[in-house]
Each structure stands twice: as C-alpha cells, then as structure tokens.
Write an enzyme that holds these catalytic residues in place. Structure first.
Site, mmCIF file in Angstrom:
data_model
loop_
_atom_site.group_PDB
_atom_site.id
_atom_site.type_symbol
_atom_site.label_atom_id
_atom_site.label_comp_id
_atom_site.label_asym_id
_atom_site.label_seq_id
_atom_site.Cartn_x
_atom_site.Cartn_y
_atom_site.Cartn_z
ATOM 1 N N LYS A 54 0.843 -1.204 0.000
ATOM 2 C CA LYS A 54 0.000 0.000 0.000
ATOM 3 C C LYS A 54 0.870 1.243 0.000
ATOM 4 C CE LYS A 54 -3.957 -1.878 2.496
ATOM 5 N NZ LYS A 54 -4.496 -2.194 3.827
ATOM 6 N N GLN A 98 -4.686 -1.272 9.974
ATOM 7 C CA GLN A 98 -4.656 -2.627 9.420
ATOM 8 C C GLN A 98 -5.243 -3.622 10.432
ATOM 9 O OE1 GLN A 98 -3.488 -3.255 6.235
ATOM 10 N NE2 GLN A 98 -4.164 -5.376 6.509
ATOM 11 N N ASP A 121 -11.411 3.346 4.418
ATOM 12 C CA ASP A 121 -11.883 1.961 4.330
ATOM 13 C C ASP A 121 -13.410 1.889 4.376
ATOM 14 O OD1 ASP A 121 -10.001 -0.007 3.906
ATOM 15 O OD2 ASP A 121 -9.329 -0.032 5.996
#
Ligand code: NDP
Length: 300
Positions: A54, A98, A121
């Site tokens: 990422k 994460q 997200d």
C-alpha cells in the site's frame, strides 16, 4: 461458451494512472497533496506485506504516505491516541488501521475513533450510513473495485439480477448496496440460504465473497452471466510439491469459465482493485476535506 476474462490487474494499473493524474491536478491547482496514513500493530506477516505494498503504491501515484508501526503489546489507549493525532493532522486525508489487531485492542473502538472524513476503508458507522443513502464519501474499497469491473464489462447494470453471496460488513453488504444503486435487483445469500445453487442460477451477475475455496460450481452459473470472485483462499497444491500451496477463489474457475460470459480470475481479478480503490478513496476524501468535488470517475 468460454468466458471473457476480466483482467483486474490491467484495469487497476489504468486506474492508478488516472489517480496519479488527479493527484497531480490537486497539487497543481489547489496545493493539496493527498496523504494516507497506515497504522499497523504487531507483526502479522500477511499484514506487513500488504501494508508495504500500500505504501509503495501510494507514493507511486504521487501521494504523501505515512506508516506507523506499533509493537504487538501496544495498548488500546496508544492506538486511539495515534488515531486522534492523525484525525487532526492536516497533511493526512486517509487513515487506515490494518486489521486484525492484537486481542487487547477493541477494533470497534479504534474504527469509531477514525474521523469519518478520513475513513478511506468506509468502516465507520457514519461512512456506512452515507453509502446507504448515497451521500458523497469514501466507498468500501473491494466493492468499489468490483463495481468498476462490472461497469467496464457490462456498461449499464440496470435491471439485471445480481446475487451477492456473503453478507459481511466488509464486502457483501456494501456490494449489495452499490448494486442496488445501479438499479440491479439484488439478492443477498449467506450461510443460511436454502438451495444456494438455484439462487445463483437466477443471477445475471454473481459476486462471490464467502471465503470457501471453489464452492460455486459451473453448473450453478446461468449461461452468459458475469462472475466476480472476491474470495482469496490458499489451498494445497500437491502438483507443485509437498507443502506447496496456491491461491483460489470462491468460484470453481474452470467449470464456471465454461458457462459464464465473463469472469474474474484469482489471482489477478478483484485483488489488485482493492488497493487501487483505497488510493481512489484518498483522493475523494482529500477533495471533500478541501471543499472540492471528488473526481467523478473515482466514485460510484
Ligand atoms: P466473512 O467471513 O466476513 O463473510 C463470509 C460470508 O460468507 C458470510 O456472510 C457467511 O454467511 C457467508 N458464507 C459462509 N459460508 C457460506 C456458505 N456455505 N454458503 C453461503 N454463504 C456462506 O468474509 P469476507 O466478506 O471478509 O471475505 C470473503 C472472502 O473474500 C474471503 O475469501 C476473503 O479473503 C476475500 N476478500 C478478498 C478481498 C480482495 O481484495 N480480493 C478483500 C476482502 C476479502 P453468514 O453471514 O451467514 O455467516
């Protein structure tokens, strides 16, 4: 029939090139450099690889990237304090924590602390609500990627019967919501669905997000249907030697590709779209935070 292969890897490369163009314009015309912060707690090898990838792609499209690595025994208070700092940081427009987190940290508390304005997200209740009622904001990355591939394959989705197998908050539910916005007739199937095969047989579009290797067979697929396989499962690959594994989806690719009109492979289908859509969401939030209209091609 042999299905057209939906090449998510190539589509994602093109999408990242478009994102780079939007980033360049935001910098040049508005002095805004979109910034994404990724927080990782502990040492999960899978998460570490994913986070490094990422960070690399964030920099490649010209964005500002920050990575925060906390030790396995970090306290919940430390993680929450970091998230609050990032909420207040004007250089950061997207915050990604994460998952999974070590067990002393409640993921729901962490998610609830992320500013909805920076929730790339689309996990916070506020972001989920915005998606539900169609307000501008970030959209769950994997479903957004699936939608982009579907539009690219089919053009208009209006009136099509779509079956989403799986009802997770991460994939199934937001996917169904996006398909509804496209004027599909949407069915959400799950582990309690009766006669799943016949439900799937009615679908012009099948999105499989189950986490069960090769579960959806070719004879479940309506001839000509479009199949999007979100599943990522590792299974033994004895043909490659003792202890070797390979990645497969939730769809039995060989038999389904003989019937479907178009299908995503695993790997190389939905997977590359997820990170690209994370970057797209960061452009969207950076635009909204600065009072700008997000680029139309990055939003549903
Ligand atoms: P979850 O485990 O959260 O959800 C799985 C869903 O599948 C649940 O709704 C469950 O139903 C349903 N299900 C389980 N067994 C069956 C069955 N036998 N028949 C019908 N439905 C069933 O998984 P996620 O949504 O997070 O992920 C799904 C898959 O997608 C995984 O393989 C994951 O690795 C992959 N994934 C891939 C991504 C990518 O970038 N390509 C991103 C995210 C996930 P119930 O609710 O009734 O329990």
């Amino acid at each position: 029939m042999t299905a057209r292969i939906i090449d998510g890897k190539t589509y994602a490369e093109g999408l990242r090139a478009r994102i780079a163009g939007h980033v360049e314009r935001l910098k040049r015309e508005h002095g805004v450099t979109p910034g994404l912060a990724v927080v990782i707690v502990g040492h999960d090898p899978g998460s570490e690889i994913y986070v490094s990838q990422k960070a690399k792609l964030t920099v490649e499209v010209g964005m500002h990237s920050e990575k925060y690595e906390l030790p396995e025994d970090a306290s919940e208070a430390e993680v929450l304090a970091l998230v609050r700092n990032l909420n207040d940081d004007p250089d950061i427009h997207g915050i990604l924590v994460q998952l999974p987190l070590p067990r002393q940290i409640d993921p729901n508390k962490v998610i609830a602390t992320i500013s909805p304005d920076k929730d790339v997200d689309c996990f916070t209740p506020a972001s989920v609500g915005k998606l539900q009622i169609g307000l501008p904001g970030p959209v769950s990355c994997t479903p957004l990627g699936c939608l982009m591939l579907l539009r690219d394959t089919l053009g208009s989705l209006e009136g099509l019967n779509a079956v989403v197998v799986g009802r997770s908050n991460l994939v199934g539910k937001p996917m169904a919501q996006l398909l509804l916005r496209e004027n599909c007739t949407v069915t959400i199937a799950h582990s309690r669905t009766k006669d799943l095969a016949s439900v799937v047989r009615g679908a012009d579009i099948v999105v499989a997000a189950v986490g069960r290797p090769l579960m959806i067979k070719g004879d479940w697929i309506k001839p000509g249907a479009t199949v999007i396989d979100v599943g990522i499962n590792r299974i033994p690959a004895l043909e490659r030697g003792e202890g070797k594994t390979r990645l497969v989806g939730d769809v039995d690719y060989q038999s389904a590709a003989a019937v479907a009109g178009a299908i995503t492979p695993v790997p190389g289908g939905v997977g590359p779209m997820t990170i690209a859509c994370l970057l797209a969401n960061t452009v969207t939030t950076a635009s909204l935070i600065n009072g700008l209209v997000p680029p139309e091609d990055l939003t549903p």
